[in-house]
Design an enzyme around this catalytic site. Structure first.
Site, PDB file in Angstrom:
ATOM      1  N   HIS A 153      20.352   4.959 -33.817  1.00 43.78           N
ATOM      2  CA  HIS A 153      19.533   4.184 -34.773  1.00 43.78           C
ATOM      3  C   HIS A 153      19.677   2.684 -34.509  1.00 43.78           C
ATOM      4  O   HIS A 153      19.511   1.879 -35.418  1.00 43.78           O
ATOM      5  CB  HIS A 153      19.900   4.484 -36.223  1.00 43.78           C
ATOM      6  CG  HIS A 153      20.018   5.942 -36.532  1.00 43.78           C
ATOM      7  ND1 HIS A 153      18.956   6.690 -37.011  1.00 43.78           N
ATOM      8  CD2 HIS A 153      21.054   6.816 -36.391  1.00 43.78           C
ATOM      9  CE1 HIS A 153      19.346   7.951 -37.171  1.00 43.78           C
ATOM     10  NE2 HIS A 153      20.620   8.052 -36.796  1.00 43.78           N
ATOM     11  N   SER A 274      10.695 -21.703 -19.240  1.00 44.48           N
ATOM     12  CA  SER A 274       9.567 -22.003 -20.117  1.00 44.48           C
ATOM     13  C   SER A 274       9.057 -23.394 -19.784  1.00 44.48           C
ATOM     14  O   SER A 274       9.851 -24.292 -19.502  1.00 44.48           O
ATOM     15  CB  SER A 274      10.040 -21.943 -21.572  1.00 44.48           C
ATOM     16  OG  SER A 274       9.213 -22.755 -22.385  1.00 44.48           O
ATOM     17  N   LYS A 280      15.122 -22.444 -21.874  1.00 52.92           N
ATOM     18  CA  LYS A 280      14.820 -21.012 -21.785  1.00 52.92           C
ATOM     19  C   LYS A 280      15.052 -20.389 -20.414  1.00 52.92           C
ATOM     20  O   LYS A 280      14.804 -20.997 -19.385  1.00 52.92           O
ATOM     21  CB  LYS A 280      13.336 -20.754 -22.169  1.00 52.92           C
ATOM     22  CG  LYS A 280      13.014 -20.932 -23.617  1.00 52.92           C
ATOM     23  CD  LYS A 280      13.705 -19.947 -24.556  1.00 52.92           C
ATOM     24  CE  LYS A 280      13.181 -18.534 -24.458  1.00 52.92           C
ATOM     25  NZ  LYS A 280      11.836 -18.394 -25.013  1.00 52.92           N
ATOM     26  N   GLU A 287      10.172  -7.609 -18.662  1.00 53.08           N
ATOM     27  CA  GLU A 287       9.004  -7.537 -19.541  1.00 53.08           C
ATOM     28  C   GLU A 287       7.788  -7.006 -18.794  1.00 53.08           C
ATOM     29  O   GLU A 287       7.009  -6.208 -19.322  1.00 53.08           O
ATOM     30  CB  GLU A 287       8.698  -8.921 -20.117  1.00 53.08           C
ATOM     31  CG  GLU A 287       9.739  -9.380 -21.123  1.00 53.08           C
ATOM     32  CD  GLU A 287       9.591 -10.856 -21.460  1.00 53.08           C
ATOM     33  OE1 GLU A 287       9.348 -11.159 -22.629  1.00 53.08           O
ATOM     34  OE2 GLU A 287       9.698 -11.699 -20.552  1.00 53.08           O
TER      35      GLU A 287
END
Ligand code: ARG
Length: 464
Positions: A153, A274, A280, A287
């Site tokens: 979970h 970024s 970043k 992804e």
């Protein structure tokens, strides 16, 4: 020269003619078309259709066509890869080139070419998967006996060895390798000799053709052989499994790379920055793998939908079954190469994982197990330890920090053995079953995984 103009008084509508062509994409089948044509030419010679000299000239020219490769520029006069090879053959050896199409049909050719293509892709994806899985095995070896939390979970559940977690992914990819090999078995039959639909009109030696192309046997039914694309669907569905597993892996690694988890350091080689936020470092490789997985599922669906309701035997709809296969295979290979590079270079933060494995009451079940060994029924033990956890939550401490007195309040006689059972090593060690996370079991599992993977590499490479 067109392959079918004799009975027509009109040429095709210009737009339709271009629109129905497949050469812009089936050109990737050139090597298979050449190999299949060579096998057919040999069979024609055996059947007396080509003389020995004609066969030699045909094979020589086919070999050259294969070596020339697909032409850079698309030629709008060429309908498909079959037409291309015939046209080029006639350019090279003249009229004799037109004999090659005796006793065969493009329907069996495309069915054969696609099988050969998929077979090669199966071998390539298998190799890439084995390399990818080996990268996990290597990381698992490096992890030694470091521990981390396992989640259910997405809440901390029980500690496991980092190696155990990594080997979970190896299992998924080993299953996929198995699926590919299963798909290959069913695929490996040769449609050549099936003709357009009813079987060739010549006494061609189908066994010899099949053997030459390294198929296990000729197909059993000409109608099925010329219209079946199950092998293509099955292949892309197996790729969907791989994509599914890749997406689960990518998602978990993205999560574990966050500052909140901090279990791994994103490799710079597989990350981007970024343009707006100087600090970043983004997990783009992961992804994109997660994103591209959806495209593989889409190709599997496209194939299924395209085949639905097609009557026997060949229908031109089948031409549409090619691009989803090419696209899925292409996507998968590139995803696997990037994924393997990522796993090879990623750095796991063992101290941080180990720390996380030692907090959050993940020794609660082990505490209950200790009480069970003292003869207390599990349900009762569960309740007593649960009370201990409640006290810990109130006091913001861990189970091993709770005092003897507090345990007494819970009805637990917390002696030295009880406290020992709460230590991380003990908690790990009690999962001592095949498939469990006890160190000895994980070492065994690691050896088994290495052995399974070693068959895909030379001895020296066996993921050492
Ligand atoms: N380009 C066609 C395809 O990919 C080849 C088979 C054509 N057969 C035919 N009867 N028109 O399916």
């Amino acid at each position: 020269m067109k392959m079918w103009s004799g009975r027509f008084t009109h040429g095709p509508d210009a737009e339709f003619e271009q629109w129905q062509r497949s050469f812009p994409f089936d050109r990737v089948l050139l090597p298979y078309e050449v190999a299949a044509s060579m096998a057919h030419a040999s069979a024609l010679a055996k059947a007396g259709v080509l003389s020995a000299e004609e066969l030699a000239a045909t094979l020589f020219a086919l070999d050259q066509i294969g070596r020339e490769g697909t032409p850079e520029a698309d030629d709008p006069a060429i309908e498909d890869v079959h037409h291309y090879v015939e046209t080029r053959l006639v350019e090279l050896i003249g009229e004799v080139g037109y004999k090659l199409h005796t006793g065969r049909s493009r329907n069996e050719q495309i069915a054969t070419d696609l099988r050969l293509y998929v077979r090669e892709q199966i071998d390539e994806v298998t190799r890439l998967l084995a390399e990818f899985a080996s990268a996990f095995v290597k990381q698992a070896e490096e992890a030694g006996d470091s521990a981390m939390p396992a989640y259910t979970h997405l809440q901390r559940a029980e500690p496991v060895l980092v190696a155990h977690w990594l080997l979970a992914y190896v299992e998924m990819f080993l299953r996929d390798i198995d699926r590919l090999s299963d798909c290959r078995k069913r695929l490996n039959v040769c449609p050549l000799g099936s003709g357009a639909v009813a079987g060739t009109i010549l006494p061609l030696d189908r066994e010899a053709i099949s053997a030459q192309l390294e198929f296990d046997s000729p197909t059993a039914n000409s109608m099925d052989a010329t219209s079946d694309r199950d092998f293509a669907i099955e292949f892309v569905q197996v790729l969907s499994f791989v994509a599914l597993h890749l997406s689960r892996w990518a998602e978990e690694f993205i999560l574990f790379s966050t500052a909140e988890f901090g279990f791994l350091k994103l490799p710079e080689q597989y990350s981007t920055g970024s343009s707006a936020m100087p600090q970043k470092k983004n997990p783009d490789a992961l992804e994109l793998i997660r994103g591209k997985a959806g495209k593989v599922f889409a190709e599997a669906t496209a194939l299924f939908v395209g085949m639905k309701g097609l009557p026997l035997a060949y229908n031109k709809d089948l031409q549409e079954s090619q691009q989803p296969v090419f696209s899925a295979a292409h996507q998968m290979s590139s995803m696997l190469r990037v994924a393997a590079g990522f796993v090879t270079t990623v750095e796991l933060n063992y101290p941080r994982m180990q720390k996380a494995a030692s907090s959050g009451f993940m020794n609660a079940q082990a505490a209950a197990a200790y009480l069970v060994r003292q003869g207390i029924p599990f349900r009762r033990a569960h309740e007593l330890v649960g009370k201990g956890v409640r006290l810990c939550v109130e006091q913001s401490c861990e189970l091993e920090q709770l005092s003897k007195e507090d345990y007494a309040l819970c009805g637990i006689d917390a002696n030295e053995h009880f406290y020992n059972s709460l230590a991380l090593e003990e908690v790990l060690a009690i999962h001592n079953v095949p498939g469990g996370t006890a160190a000895s079991r994980v070492h065994e599992a690691l050896q088994t995984a290495k052995e399974k993977l070693s068959q895909f590499f030379g001895v020296a490479h066996a993921c050492t």
